[in-house]
Design a protein around this motif. Structure first.
Motif, PDB file in Angstrom:
ATOM      1  N   LYS A 122       0.816  -1.210   0.000  1.00 22.30           N
ATOM      2  CA  LYS A 122       0.000   0.000   0.000  1.00 22.30           C
ATOM      3  C   LYS A 122       0.854   1.268   0.000  1.00 22.30           C
ATOM      4  O   LYS A 122       0.495   2.282  -0.616  1.00 22.30           O
ATOM      5  CB  LYS A 122      -0.920   0.006   1.234  1.00 22.30           C
ATOM      6  CG  LYS A 122      -2.011  -1.044   1.192  1.00 22.30           C
ATOM      7  CD  LYS A 122      -3.037  -0.715   0.115  1.00 22.30           C
ATOM      8  CE  LYS A 122      -4.188  -1.695   0.150  1.00 22.30           C
ATOM      9  NZ  LYS A 122      -5.193  -1.414  -0.905  1.00 22.30           N
ATOM     10  N   GLN A 177       2.026   1.931  -3.491  1.00 21.63           N
ATOM     11  CA  GLN A 177       0.910   2.438  -4.286  1.00 21.63           C
ATOM     12  C   GLN A 177       0.666   3.913  -3.999  1.00 21.63           C
ATOM     13  O   GLN A 177       0.449   4.712  -4.911  1.00 21.63           O
ATOM     14  CB  GLN A 177      -0.349   1.626  -3.984  1.00 21.63           C
ATOM     15  CG  GLN A 177      -0.298   0.184  -4.456  1.00 21.63           C
ATOM     16  CD  GLN A 177      -1.561  -0.580  -4.074  1.00 21.63           C
ATOM     17  OE1 GLN A 177      -2.584   0.011  -3.794  1.00 21.63           O
ATOM     18  NE2 GLN A 177      -1.459  -1.897  -4.050  1.00 21.63           N
ATOM     19  N   THR A 221      -4.328   7.021   1.016  1.00 15.11           N
ATOM     20  CA  THR A 221      -3.801   5.652   0.997  1.00 15.11           C
ATOM     21  C   THR A 221      -2.663   5.492   1.994  1.00 15.11           C
ATOM     22  O   THR A 221      -2.612   4.522   2.764  1.00 15.11           O
ATOM     23  CB  THR A 221      -3.317   5.292  -0.415  1.00 15.11           C
ATOM     24  OG1 THR A 221      -4.411   5.356  -1.327  1.00 15.11           O
ATOM     25  CG2 THR A 221      -2.723   3.893  -0.447  1.00 15.11           C
ATOM     26  N   GLU A 234       0.202  -7.939  -2.837  1.00 11.91           N
ATOM     27  CA  GLU A 234      -0.561  -7.003  -3.658  1.00 11.91           C
ATOM     28  C   GLU A 234      -0.236  -7.245  -5.129  1.00 11.91           C
ATOM     29  O   GLU A 234       0.864  -7.695  -5.462  1.00 11.91           O
ATOM     30  CB  GLU A 234      -0.205  -5.552  -3.274  1.00 11.91           C
ATOM     31  CG  GLU A 234      -0.459  -5.208  -1.812  1.00 11.91           C
ATOM     32  CD  GLU A 234      -1.930  -5.222  -1.473  1.00 11.91           C
ATOM     33  OE1 GLU A 234      -2.752  -5.135  -2.411  1.00 11.91           O
ATOM     34  OE2 GLU A 234      -2.261  -5.337  -0.287  1.00 11.91           O
ATOM     35  N   GLY A 252       0.291  -2.916 -10.388  1.00 10.25           N
ATOM     36  CA  GLY A 252       0.312  -1.532  -9.920  1.00 10.25           C
ATOM     37  C   GLY A 252       1.582  -0.795 -10.282  1.00 10.25           C
ATOM     38  O   GLY A 252       1.587   0.438 -10.378  1.00 10.25           O
TER      39      GLY A 252
END
Length: 253
Positions: free
Chosen positions: A3, A6, A52, A89, A93
């Motif tokens: 995260k 990202q 985020t 994840e 991305g």
């Protein structure tokens, strides 16, 4: 990609969009009227990135109760509590870094002579139904390449009324090797850019490389050429004088 990664990529992407939007860089991609929407989109990306990162930091700082071990198929215990499989994840991305690098590291020029040579002139019968207002005051009257081409083809020069006009565009080679004046017209963005081409008679600029920006002053010519790409009509201008200029801030019409 976790995260935090990202969030950082979203932050970089939003920052790159805002940076391009508050400078003249965005004019290489879209029309000037879209600047507020680009700025808003960039700020939204930055806000999403901050949320985020904040959510991930908050989650990490909150203690998570330990879960009892789960027995696996052979009677052992899975110490991770997830059947022995780690969760990751999606790696897709990381593709977000491509537009970031494109905006920060690559600065392609605006569409020019190469695009003009590959596409036919954008004049169509849609302009024929238009009413042409009088030319603006001044001698010469400064008008766009599209305006001159439309008046010359569809109004047969009547609205030009023998006036001297000044056009600004870049040099591109015509099918016969002679220089032509061109300008790229956008409906929305560079992806739909189409050229408007005007041939030149009289004091034609010579010895200039393609993509050189010039301002030409001249009068209506009844000569009509044919675009070798799409067969559309190309008007001509009787050039009285010309001068080389710096590329304008807004290179599209």
């Amino acid at each position: 990609m976790n995260k935090q990664a990202q969030g950082v990529l979203l932050l970089l992407l939003g920052g790159a969009v805002v940076k391009a939007s508050v400078t003249d860089m965005y004019l290489r991609y879209v029309k000037e009227v879209l600047q507020p929407f680009l700025i808003a989109a960039g700020l939204l990306l930055i806000a999403a990135a901050i949320m985020t990162l904040w959510h991930d930091l908050r989650r990490r700082s909150t203690p998570i109760p330990a879960e009892p071990p789960i027995a696996d198929a052979d009677g052992g215990h899975d110490e991770h509590g997830h059947g022995g499989h780690a969760h990751h994840e999606p790696k897709v991305g990381w593709l977000l870094i491509l537009p970031v690098l494109g905006l920060l590291l690559v600065a392609p020029p605006a569409l020019g002579s190469y695009s003009a040579a590959q596409a036919g002139t954008a004049l169509s019968s849609e302009q024929a139904a238009s009413d042409y207002p009088p030319l603006p005051d001044g001698d010469p009257a400064t008008i766009s390449v599209l305006d001159y081409a439309s008046r010359a083809i569809f109004d047969e020069g009547r609205s030009l009324d023998g006036r001297a006009v000044a056009l600004t565009g870049f040099v591109t080679d015509g099918p016969d090797g002679q220089p032509m004046l061109a300008r790229i017209v956008l409906s929305c963005c560079a992806a739909d850019g189409r050229p408007i081409k005007v041939g030149m008679d009289g004091s034609v600029p010579t010895g200039l490389p393609q993509d050189t920006w010039i301002e030409v002053v001249g009068r209506y010519s009844d000569r009509i050429g044919t675009d070798s790409v799409n067969g559309a009509s190309i008007p001509y201008l009787q050039v009285d004088s010309w001068e080389q200029i710096d590329p304008p801030r807004q290179q599209y019409e």
